[in-house]
Structure formats: structure tokens, C-alpha cells
Design a protein around this motif. Structure first.
Motif, mmCIF file in Angstrom:
data_model
loop_
_atom_site.group_PDB
_atom_site.id
_atom_site.type_symbol
_atom_site.label_atom_id
_atom_site.label_comp_id
_atom_site.label_asym_id
_atom_site.label_seq_id
_atom_site.Cartn_x
_atom_site.Cartn_y
_atom_site.Cartn_z
ATOM 1 N N TYR A 67 -82.024 7.850 -48.345
ATOM 2 C CA TYR A 67 -80.661 7.340 -48.190
ATOM 3 C C TYR A 67 -79.678 8.494 -48.367
ATOM 4 O O TYR A 67 -79.798 9.286 -49.308
ATOM 5 C CB TYR A 67 -80.382 6.227 -49.205
ATOM 6 C CG TYR A 67 -81.122 4.967 -48.847
ATOM 7 C CD1 TYR A 67 -80.656 4.125 -47.847
ATOM 8 C CD2 TYR A 67 -82.321 4.644 -49.474
ATOM 9 C CE1 TYR A 67 -81.356 2.987 -47.495
ATOM 10 C CE2 TYR A 67 -83.022 3.509 -49.130
ATOM 11 C CZ TYR A 67 -82.529 2.684 -48.137
ATOM 12 O OH TYR A 67 -83.223 1.559 -47.780
ATOM 13 N N LYS A 69 -97.595 7.385 -47.547
ATOM 14 C CA LYS A 69 -97.752 6.414 -46.456
ATOM 15 C C LYS A 69 -96.415 6.255 -45.728
ATOM 16 O O LYS A 69 -96.366 6.095 -44.519
ATOM 17 C CB LYS A 69 -98.173 5.081 -47.075
ATOM 18 C CG LYS A 69 -99.058 4.244 -46.199
ATOM 19 C CD LYS A 69 -99.723 3.139 -47.003
ATOM 20 C CE LYS A 69 -98.716 2.099 -47.466
ATOM 21 N NZ LYS A 69 -99.273 1.057 -48.301
ATOM 22 N N ARG A 70 -95.362 6.270 -46.496
ATOM 23 C CA ARG A 70 -94.038 5.961 -45.951
ATOM 24 C C ARG A 70 -92.951 6.510 -46.869
ATOM 25 O O ARG A 70 -93.167 6.636 -48.077
ATOM 26 C CB ARG A 70 -93.926 4.432 -45.926
ATOM 27 C CG ARG A 70 -92.847 3.849 -45.098
ATOM 28 C CD ARG A 70 -92.958 2.342 -45.107
ATOM 29 N NE ARG A 70 -94.201 1.857 -44.540
ATOM 30 C CZ ARG A 70 -95.002 0.974 -45.114
ATOM 31 N NH1 ARG A 70 -94.693 0.477 -46.283
ATOM 32 N NH2 ARG A 70 -96.099 0.562 -44.524
ATOM 33 N N PHE A 71 -91.800 6.810 -46.310
ATOM 34 C CA PHE A 71 -90.668 7.197 -47.154
ATOM 35 C C PHE A 71 -89.354 6.805 -46.476
ATOM 36 O O PHE A 71 -89.296 6.617 -45.256
ATOM 37 C CB PHE A 71 -90.679 8.711 -47.431
ATOM 38 C CG PHE A 71 -90.355 9.558 -46.231
ATOM 39 C CD1 PHE A 71 -89.041 9.873 -45.905
ATOM 40 C CD2 PHE A 71 -91.360 10.036 -45.400
ATOM 41 C CE1 PHE A 71 -88.741 10.644 -44.796
ATOM 42 C CE2 PHE A 71 -91.075 10.811 -44.288
ATOM 43 C CZ PHE A 71 -89.763 11.119 -43.979
ATOM 44 N N THR A 72 -88.324 6.684 -47.286
ATOM 45 C CA THR A 72 -86.973 6.424 -46.776
ATOM 46 C C THR A 72 -86.012 7.297 -47.566
ATOM 47 O O THR A 72 -86.091 7.347 -48.799
ATOM 48 C CB THR A 72 -86.570 4.951 -47.002
ATOM 49 O OG1 THR A 72 -87.581 4.118 -46.469
ATOM 50 C CG2 THR A 72 -85.246 4.617 -46.330
ATOM 51 N N GLU A 91 -85.779 15.173 -46.141
ATOM 52 C CA GLU A 91 -86.569 14.433 -45.147
ATOM 53 C C GLU A 91 -87.743 15.273 -44.647
ATOM 54 O O GLU A 91 -88.846 14.774 -44.479
ATOM 55 C CB GLU A 91 -85.677 14.025 -43.966
ATOM 56 C CG GLU A 91 -84.892 12.761 -44.252
ATOM 57 C CD GLU A 91 -83.944 12.350 -43.124
ATOM 58 O OE1 GLU A 91 -83.472 11.212 -43.159
ATOM 59 O OE2 GLU A 91 -83.668 13.187 -42.238
ATOM 60 N N GLU A 97 -96.030 13.183 -45.739
ATOM 61 C CA GLU A 97 -96.552 12.069 -44.932
ATOM 62 C C GLU A 97 -97.586 12.595 -43.922
ATOM 63 O O GLU A 97 -98.644 12.003 -43.744
ATOM 64 C CB GLU A 97 -95.381 11.385 -44.212
ATOM 65 C CG GLU A 97 -95.739 10.058 -43.589
ATOM 66 C CD GLU A 97 -94.604 9.517 -42.748
ATOM 67 O OE1 GLU A 97 -93.816 8.726 -43.279
ATOM 68 O OE2 GLU A 97 -94.513 9.881 -41.564
ATOM 69 N N ARG A 98 -97.256 13.709 -43.286
ATOM 70 C CA ARG A 98 -98.162 14.289 -42.291
ATOM 71 C C ARG A 98 -99.486 14.689 -42.935
ATOM 72 O O ARG A 98 -100.551 14.505 -42.369
ATOM 73 C CB ARG A 98 -97.504 15.516 -41.668
ATOM 74 C CG ARG A 98 -98.276 16.082 -40.504
ATOM 75 C CD ARG A 98 -97.767 17.434 -40.088
ATOM 76 N NE ARG A 98 -96.320 17.482 -39.965
ATOM 77 C CZ ARG A 98 -95.553 18.335 -40.615
ATOM 78 N NH1 ARG A 98 -96.080 19.202 -41.464
ATOM 79 N NH2 ARG A 98 -94.248 18.339 -40.459
ATOM 80 N N LYS A 99 -99.386 15.201 -44.155
ATOM 81 C CA LYS A 99 -100.605 15.624 -44.858
ATOM 82 C C LYS A 99 -101.418 14.436 -45.368
ATOM 83 O O LYS A 99 -102.488 14.596 -45.929
ATOM 84 C CB LYS A 99 -100.224 16.523 -46.039
ATOM 85 C CG LYS A 99 -99.727 17.890 -45.587
ATOM 86 C CD LYS A 99 -99.198 18.667 -46.771
ATOM 87 C CE LYS A 99 -98.614 19.985 -46.283
ATOM 88 N NZ LYS A 99 -97.900 20.694 -47.345
ATOM 89 N N GLY A 100 -100.871 13.253 -45.214
ATOM 90 C CA GLY A 100 -101.578 12.048 -45.635
ATOM 91 C C GLY A 100 -101.341 11.714 -47.091
ATOM 92 O O GLY A 100 -101.966 10.800 -47.632
ATOM 93 N N ASN A 152 -91.524 14.325 -44.999
ATOM 94 C CA ASN A 152 -92.258 14.220 -43.739
ATOM 95 C C ASN A 152 -93.552 15.037 -43.802
ATOM 96 O O ASN A 152 -94.606 14.597 -43.334
ATOM 97 C CB ASN A 152 -91.358 14.702 -42.596
ATOM 98 C CG ASN A 152 -91.980 14.473 -41.254
ATOM 99 O OD1 ASN A 152 -92.658 13.467 -41.046
ATOM 100 N ND2 ASN A 152 -91.797 15.404 -40.342
#
Lengths: 331, 549
Positions: A99, A94-97, A81, A88-91, A85
Motif C-alpha cells: 500500500y 506466495k503473494r504480497f500487497t 515492490e 515471490e519469484r524465488k518461491g 517480487n
């Protein structure tokens, strides 16, 4: 079971084999991809393909190969994660999940061990299914307190059903599936497969192997190829996707395990019968040479004399395929 | 004698006391961070919940190192309370008791590099806990003061541009306490809260008046040099992602929401804001009790509950038929810390006084609508009745008694309409129709009267003269029925009460069933009569109920 999940040969496959195809398809489709796979906390595959991906659905078990339990430390899940993350922060994403659990547990049970229901937010463009254990052996999955046994391949069937059921108005669904499995085929399963191979082409294939090869590892990998081809083809077609099997890489990792890397292109091809047509020449594919990795390069290898040549450049192989010629450009 | 106050006079425990008291619900803490984004003029905010971490990212102004340094301060804020909703200088610590670590990445347009501010809440809480244990054990140790705990557990660093390249701010709340992440991982719960309290847009696809409301309020605010803030809010909880809108949809209204009414909230001196309200087109309560009535919002952030406002509307009958908002934009009207009301001030008193006028306006609108719709229904009923009488009175041409009954019916029709016209409770668009109906009814009355007169003198002549009756001409002139919606027809006595939104207990329902069986059904001869009796009763109870409003 040995953990063969990462080593330098895999990096060669990611970089030299998968990436050019992903890049090519990305240029054709002109949108960033949704990735579904098992990237592990090192996220090597994602880092390699990140230019073409903007959304990630990842699975991470807590303690491989022990069955998942809430009491196990969550370290690896949290680490994954964190990595995602940061992307994502670095652009970059866009999104992640993520499980929490084995992919087969989450997909077949419908939720992970933390209780998050499995939900696919859109059409997956890249499946990277790196199956750590035997695809041909049933695995225990706990559902509502009862243990059910599923073949790992069932996970693929379920994923394709979910992909089929996602509503998409404007564009047709196109995706790549990378699948890595052990080149291991137990005798009992082999017998079962031989008994089930009703298709005349598969029967011919099995008899040809029997004639040409003694009962050694070479025979096993050829049979496994036929077995996986058979089930994957059935799953794809029954979910309205025409599969295009591209050349297979068969290689031995640095821990001495033989692995088989499949690349399958799925193209939505709705048919009134509910079963998508299969366009590839089965004989040609089954009797095609394997590729292997030598001195950092992907090259063909010969097992039997009757094998036909294969293209060792994935983009070329795809462009020469029936699926590409007949339906890829149509939609 | 003056006393010297040092940093040792403010214990570190103050942070815990303040944040626990102000933000007992993790959602309130989340709201604080979103509020900061709105104050930073963000147009797009993403909230992501992954396991036990929360991320709030915006495209607002972002912060440079100087602003970030100031953000650390407790109870001091550079924000302008007149323009910003968060201004107390405590919100940044709102997650103190909820998580282990708070990281704030921010980049403003006036700096090349982004900055990272890290709060190690876990270490702070561990120290405070240790101090507490020591105190309980009677071990004397130096008390930790606020200054030193902050100094040792907060870091501000200049980071590489690749780490956070966009202008804006990203807040990462890590290591959420398990008691809290359970509730924060329920998508619907989080979404419902945010829809209510954050100034999100109206849903253009689900609420037919969304655009009109947004545009009208924006224009009114602009006219008064005020700003109506709206943000795009995207929520992801684990694997579910949705763009959030205000919770209003057409479906919450029975049939449909009526076109919104707007009322500026102002007195001679001040403009406080705008109220909008959509009335249920059925004369019934809004079914979702959480959305009934009006919600006060300061710059889009909810202040208190809807029910807090109902007292200004008198009885709740009309209040409950509305969905609306009281948008407050006056810069000096400041929300109190828990956002349950405004801070006490003369301005607040003036605001609530003005709210009486707003309530009167919306009550009047609801009243007019009620009367107009009843007028519509009555006109339509008159048309139906007149058609029936026109089609049947000739059959009774020799039955004087029946003809007299018809005359009474016709008179009732036009007198009722005349009464409505006199009271001015027929909508403008149907006044002409009402006059036509009166004229036609009177003409019909005359014809029936003619028949009665003839019947008294010479019965044989009546049949000869009958073609002179102007039935066909009148039928042609009768207006069309307009109203499609009306109160439901009651099928039993209890239906009347549910149709009229009158709450009755289960016990009372049983009693009413008995009355229905023993008296009402007993006193009528057939199903038609029974239904007529129910309809009349519903009408009478509705009128009785309205008179009490």
C-alpha cells in the motif's frame, strides 16, 4: 522527527527476540503466516522471518515524514515492490500487497494514495507495527478532502476490528503483534492519561511511580508503558481477543532515541458480552522490569526497587503466560 | 531482375506497428501471455497486477535457452498451429507499446539452471521516437533496422537456480504505461475479460452442471482423439485475489438452468468439436445480455462474440434463452490474428455449415421444451378446472343452461389434450396422465349430460339420482399437479409483454396503458374477469409469437 527505523539493535530484537517466538508458534500452528507491517525497502524483518511467512501486506510511505502526496516520487514504494517480487519469484512468498502511504492513512481512510482500497485477505498472524512517530500525538489524515486528526493507536483499533470481522470457520484466530514506539510522553498527554486512569490498578500504578520516581525519563517510560497497556488491552478485548502482554524491551537506538518494543499475543476468545476476558495479572505486568539490550544481549534492567522480575526468553515468557495456559491450547 | 534484400529493408518500426495494431487493448496483450502458458500445457496460471507491473506465472513445460532464443524471433514460431493457439511468433512482443520492460524467467525440466530473457522496450521505443523526431526535423540519419534494435536491447542470461527454482515460466511486465495500468488495475474488468477468453474451469460451487459439462466434453473429445484444455487461473489485482472460473452460475437462469444438451459438431469427414447449452427453465431470455447464446472457443480461447453466432439460429428468441459454448478442437481450424473469427479456408466453410445443424438441434430442443412445458401447464390447468367443475356442477343440477356451459368447458379440456397427444407435444412421462384426464373428463361429461337429460324429463327424479354421479371416484383418480413454474400472471397489459420478453418502447408502453384503461378494463366487470382476460390474451400472444419462430 528522527528516522530511527533501522539499526543493529533492531536486528538483535528481530533475530534473538521475535524469531524464536515466530518459529515456535509456526511449529504449533503448522501453517505459514500472513504478515502485516512496515518492512521498508530493506525488508530486514521479512528476510529474517521468511521461513515462516508466505503472504505480506506492507505499507510504504513515499517521503517520510512529510504527509503523503501523489506528486512525491514513488521510488521507495517501487523498491519495496521489487524486493517482494523477488521473494515471490524465488518461491519464498506466495503473494504480497504494497500500500502506497502511511499505515494510518491507508487503514483509517480505507485506501492508499494511489486509490487502492485497503483489504485484508486473511487473518494476520504477525503484525509488525513500527511506528515512526509518537503514538500519543494525533496525526492529520485527509478523508474526503477534510483533515481529521487520529491517534496512531486508532490504527491498531481499526486493524483489530478488521481482524475480528474476517470470517474463519475452522480455526480460532491467533496472532502476534510487535509494536515499537517512541518512549516519549508529553506532559499534557500524561495528565490526560492520569485523569483517565479509572482502573484502580492503573491508579495504584501511577501513584507508585509518583512516589518512587522524580519527573524524569524513567517516569515517562513507565507511564507510557501503562498508557499503551491500557489502550491496547481495551482494543483487544473489545474485538474479542484476549491479549497477553509479554515483556517489554526498552532501549536507546544509535541515534539516541529511547524506544519501547511491545510483544502482544492475541487469542480469539469469543464471549457473549462481545468483550474478551483479560487473564493476565495487571499489577504483575505493570510492575515488571523492562528488558534492554547490552553487548548484543537482551537482559533485564531495573528502574525501581519495587519492580518484579521478568523472563528474558520470549518463548519461555509466552509458555508461562496465563493466555497460553488457559486458552492457547484449548482451541 | 532479382533484388537483394538486406536487414536494412525491415525497419524497427514494424514491431510498434504490428503490436499496436494487434493488441490495442492491454488485456489482449495479457491474453497472449496466458495463451503461451496454456500452450506450454500449464495447469495453473497466476496473474498478478501490482501497481504498474503485471506478472504471469505458470507451471507449464518451461523453456531452455534454445527455446528462449527462438522466442525472440519475429513472425516465426516453432509452435504447432494444430495444437497451440498462439503460433504467429509475435505474441511475445504484445506488450511492446504498453510497458518499459519485459522479463521472462523460465526453467524447463531438462536444464539445471533457469534462464532470463530481458526485453528493454523503453530503450527501443526511445530510439524509435528519436528517429521519428529527426525525420520530422528533416535531419537525415541512418534508419534503425529491426535486427539491430533487437540485438541491442534483448538479453538472454543463465541465472542462479535460487532466482527461479520452479519449472515453468514467469513473465514480468514492468513500467506499464499509465494509460494502460488504470484499466488493468480494475479487478472486475480484468476478471470479466479473462473469464470470457481464457479456458478456465467451470465453477463447481456456483453452477450445478459444471462437472457434467467438463466431463462430457472431455469424454467426447477423447473419443475423437482431441483434447479439451482447462486451466486454474488465479488473479490478483493489488490486494484482491480470486480464483477465476467461467462466468456461468445458476443465478443467471430464472429458476434454474436445465440439464445441458450436448451436440457434436461434425460432418462425415471431420470432427470440429462439441457444443453445450443450458436452457433457461423459464421461457425467457437469459437476463445478462453478455452471456446470452453461444460463444465459440478454440481450445478455450474465445473467438469473436456470442452475437456473431446468433444468425445460425434464425430468430434470436431461442438463442437468447441459452447459455452455451461451441468448443472447437479441430487442429486445422485456425483463429485469425485478432481472434474475431477463423482464418478463411474450406474447413471454415464446412464448420459453419455444420453449425447450422447444431443450431437446428438446439432450436428443436428449445422448441420441444417450450411445447412440453406448455403441455405440462395445460395438463395442470385441466386438473384444476376439472376439480372445480366436479365440485360445483351439482349446484347447478337444475340449471340446464349452466350445465351446458360446464359440458362445453369439459369438452374443451379433453379436446385440447387430445390435440396435444395427436401432435405428440406432451412429454412421455405425462402421457398416461393425459389419457386418464381425457377419460375422467369424458366420464364427467357423461354425468353432466345425464343430469341434463333427466332435467328434461323429470325434474324431481334428478335429486334422487344424484348420488349416482361418480365425482369422488373421479377426483381420486385425477393426477397431481406437477408444474411449479409457469409464466408469471400478468397484472396489467404491459406485464404481458415483459413476461413474454417482447421489447416495447416507453412510448408504446404509454399507449398500451391507455388501451388497457380505456378498453380492456372497461370491457370487464370485475378484477377476476380482468385477470382472466389478461391471462387469455397472454396465452394468445405467446402462441402467436411462437408460430412466428
Amino acid at each position: 522527527m528522527r528516522d530511527y527505523r533501522d539499526h543493529s539493535l533492531k536486528q538483535i530484537i528481530r533475530e534473538q527476540w521475535c524469531k524464536p517466538l515466530i518459529k515456535y508458534i509456526n511449529e504449533k500452528l503448522k501453517y505459514k503466516f500472513l504478515y502485516l507491517g512496515l518492512p521498508s525497502p530493506e525488508i530486514r524483518d521479512l528476510l529474517n522471518w521468511i521461513d515462516y511467512i508466505d503472504e505480506v501486506i506492507a505499507f510504504m510511505c513515499r517521503q517520510y515524514p512529510v504527509p503523503s502526496s501523489i506528486s512525491q516520487p514513488k521510488t521507495k514504494v517501487i523498491e519495496l515492490e521489487k524486493q517482494l517480487n523477488a521473494l515471490e519469484r524465488k518461491g519464498a512468498l506466495k503473494r504480497f500487497t504494497v500500500y502506497d502511504g502511511y499505515i494510518e492513512e491507508v487503514v483509517l481512510k480505507g485506501s492508499d494514495i494511489a486509490g487502492n482500497p485497503f483489504n485484508q485477505s486473511g487473518v494476520v498472524t504477525i503484525y509488525n507495527l513500527d511506528f515512526c512517530n509518537n503514538i500519543t500525538t494525533p496525526l492529520p489524515v485527509e478523508i474526503n478532502g477534510r483533515t481529521h486528526y487520529f491517534y496512531k493507536s486508532e490504527t491498531i483499533r481499526k486493524l483489530l476490528e478488521i481482524q475480528r470481522d474476517i470470517a474463519l470457520k475452522e480455526k480460532s484466530k491467533k496472532f502476534i503483534m510487535f509494536l515499537t514506539v517512541h518512549s516519549d510522553f508529553l506532559n499534557e498527554e500524561k495528565k490526560l492519561f492520569e485523569a483517565q486512569a479509572k482502573d484502580s490498578e492503573l491508579k495504584d500504578f501511577i501513584s507508585l511511580i509518583d512516589r518512587e520516581l522524580k519527573d524524569d525519563w524513567r517516569k515517562k517510560i513507565k507511564l507510557l508503558k501503562g498508557y499503551i497497556f491500557n489502550i491496547i488491552k481495551t482494543f483487544f478485548c473489545s474485538c474479542n481477543f484476549t491479549p497477553e502482554f509479554l515483556p517489554i524491551i526498552n532501549y536507546k537506538n544509535d541515534k539516541g532515541t529511547w524506544l519501547m518494543h511491545f510483544t502482544i499475543i492475541g487469542i480469539e476468545n469469543k464471549n457473549p458480552s462481545g468483550i474478551a476476558p483479560y487473564l493476565q495479572n495487571i499489577n504483575n505486568f505493570l510492575n515488571q522490569k523492562f528488558l534492554t539490550i547490552e553487548d548484543g544481549k537482551i537482559i533485564p534492567k531495573t528502574i525501581t526497587k519495587s519492580e518484579c522480575d521478568c523472563i528474558s526468553n520470549l518463548v519461555d515468557a509466552f509458555q508461562n503466560s496465563e493466555g497460553y495456559r488457559q486458552i492457547w491450547n484449548r482451541k | 531482375m532479382s533484388i537483394e534484400i538486406t536487414e536494412h529493408d525491415i525497419g524497427a518500426e514494424i514491431i510498434s506497428i504490428l503490436t499496436k495494431g494487434m493488441y490495442p487493448d492491454p488485456l489482449d496483450a495479457l491474453r497472449e501471455y496466458v495463451q503461451n502458458s496454456v500452450d506450454a500445457n500449464a495447469k495453473k496460471i497466476d496473474i498478478k497486477v501490482h501497481g504498474n507491473s503485471i506478472i504471469v506465472e505458470d507451471d507449464g513445460y518451461g523453456m531452455d535457452d534454445k527455446i528462449m532464443r527462438k522466442a525472440i524471433r519475429v513472425g516465426i514460431s516453432d509452435k504447432n498451429p494444430k495444437n497451440d493457439v498462439g503460433f504467429r511468433g509475435i505474441g511475445i512482443y504484445s506488450s511492446f507499446h504498453l510497458c518499459d520492460k519485459l522479463s521472462i524467467y523460465s526453467k524447463s525440466s531438462n536444464t539445471t539452471n533457469p534462464f532470463l530473457l530481458i526485453f528493454d522496450f523503453k530503450s527501443m521505443k526511445d530510439l524509435l521516437e528519436k528517429q521519428q523526431i529527426n525525420r520530422l526535423k528533416g535531419i537525415s540519419s541512418k534508419l534503425i533496422n529491426l535486427q539491430s534494435i533487437l540485438q541491442n536491447n534483448i538479453e538472454l542470461e543463465n541465472i542462479n537456480i535460487e532466482e527461479f527454482p520452479k519449472i515453468g515460466t514467469r513473465i514480468e511486465i514492468d513500467g506499464l504505461n499509465s494509460n494502460f495500468f488504470q484499466s488493468i488495475s480494475r479487478f472486475e474488468e480484468v476478471a470479466e475479460y479473462l473469464r470470457q477468453v481464457i479456458p478456465v474451469h467451470f465453477d463447481l460451487n456456483k453452477f450445478r452442471w459444471a462437472k457434467i459439462i467438463e466431463n462430457t466434453i472431455t469424454e467426447i473429445c477423447k473419443k475423437h482423439k482431441a483434447e479439451f484444455k482447462l486451466v486454474n487461473l488465479n488473479l490478483q489485482v493489488n490486494n484482491r485475489t480470486e480464483e477465476l472460473f467461467r462466468p456461468y452460475t445458476d443465478e443467471q437462469f430464472e429458476n434454474m438452468p436445465l440439464e445441458p444438451y450436448f451436440k457434436e459438431i461434425k460432418n462425415k469427414e471431420y470432427f470440429f468439436g462439441v457444443t453445450w447449452g443450458c436452457l433457461n427453465s423459464a421461457r425467457k431470455k437469459i437476463s445478462d445480455k453478455d452471456l446470452r447464446g453461444f460463444l465459440v472457443r478454440k481450445q478455450g480461447f474465445a473467438i469473436g462474440k456470442r452475437s456473431d453466432i446468433s444468425k445460425y439460429f434464425g430468430r434470436t428468441t431461442y438463442f437468447d434463452r441459452y447459455i452455451g459454448e461451441i468448443i472447437v478442437v479441430h487442429p486445422n481450424l485456425l483463429p485469425n490474428a485478432p481472434r474475431t473469427d477463423f482464418e478463411a479456408s474450406l474447413l471454415k466453410t464446412m464448420f459453419y455449415e455444420t453449425l447450422n445443424e447444431v443450431a437446428f438441434y438446439f432450436n428443436k430442443k428449445a422448441d420441444n421444451y417450450q411445447e412440453y412445458t406448455k403441455g405440462d401447464e395445460e395438463l395442470d390447468e385441466s386438473i384444476i378446472k376439472l376439480r372445480e367443475i366436479e365440485g360445483s356442477f351439482l349446484f347447478f343440477s337444475e340449471n340446464t343452461e349452466e350445465l351446458i356451459n360446464k359440458i362445453i368447458e369439459v369438452r374443451n379440456i379433453y379436446e385440447q389434450i387430445q390435440g396435444r397427444l395427436k401432435r405428440d407435444v406432451i412429454r412421455k412421462g405425462r402421457r398416461k396422465e393425459a389419457i386418464t384426464i381425457i377419460k375422467l373428463a369424458k366420464s364427467l361429461e357423461k354425468d353432466i349430460q345425464g343430469l341434463i337429460n333427466k332435467s328434461k324429463t323429470n325434474r324431481k327424479e334428478i335429486t334422487d339420482k344424484m348420488p349416482e354421479v361418480k365425482s369422488i371416484e373421479r377426483l381420486r383418480k385425477l393426477p397431481e399437479i406437477r408444474v411449479k413454474m409457469k409464466l408469471k400472471e400478468p397484472k396489467c397489459l404491459n406485464d404481458i409483454f415483459s413476461n413474454l420478453d417482447i421489447l416495447i418502447t416507453e412510448q408504446m408502453k404509454k399507449i398500451l396503458n391507455l388501451i388497457d384503461e380505456k378498453f380492456l378494463q372497461d370491457s370487464t366487470n370485475n378484477k377476476n374477469e380482468y385477470q382472466l382476460a389478461l391471462r387469455d390474451l397472454q396465452k394468445q400472444i405467446e402462441e402467436e409469437n411462437d408460430e412466428r419462430l
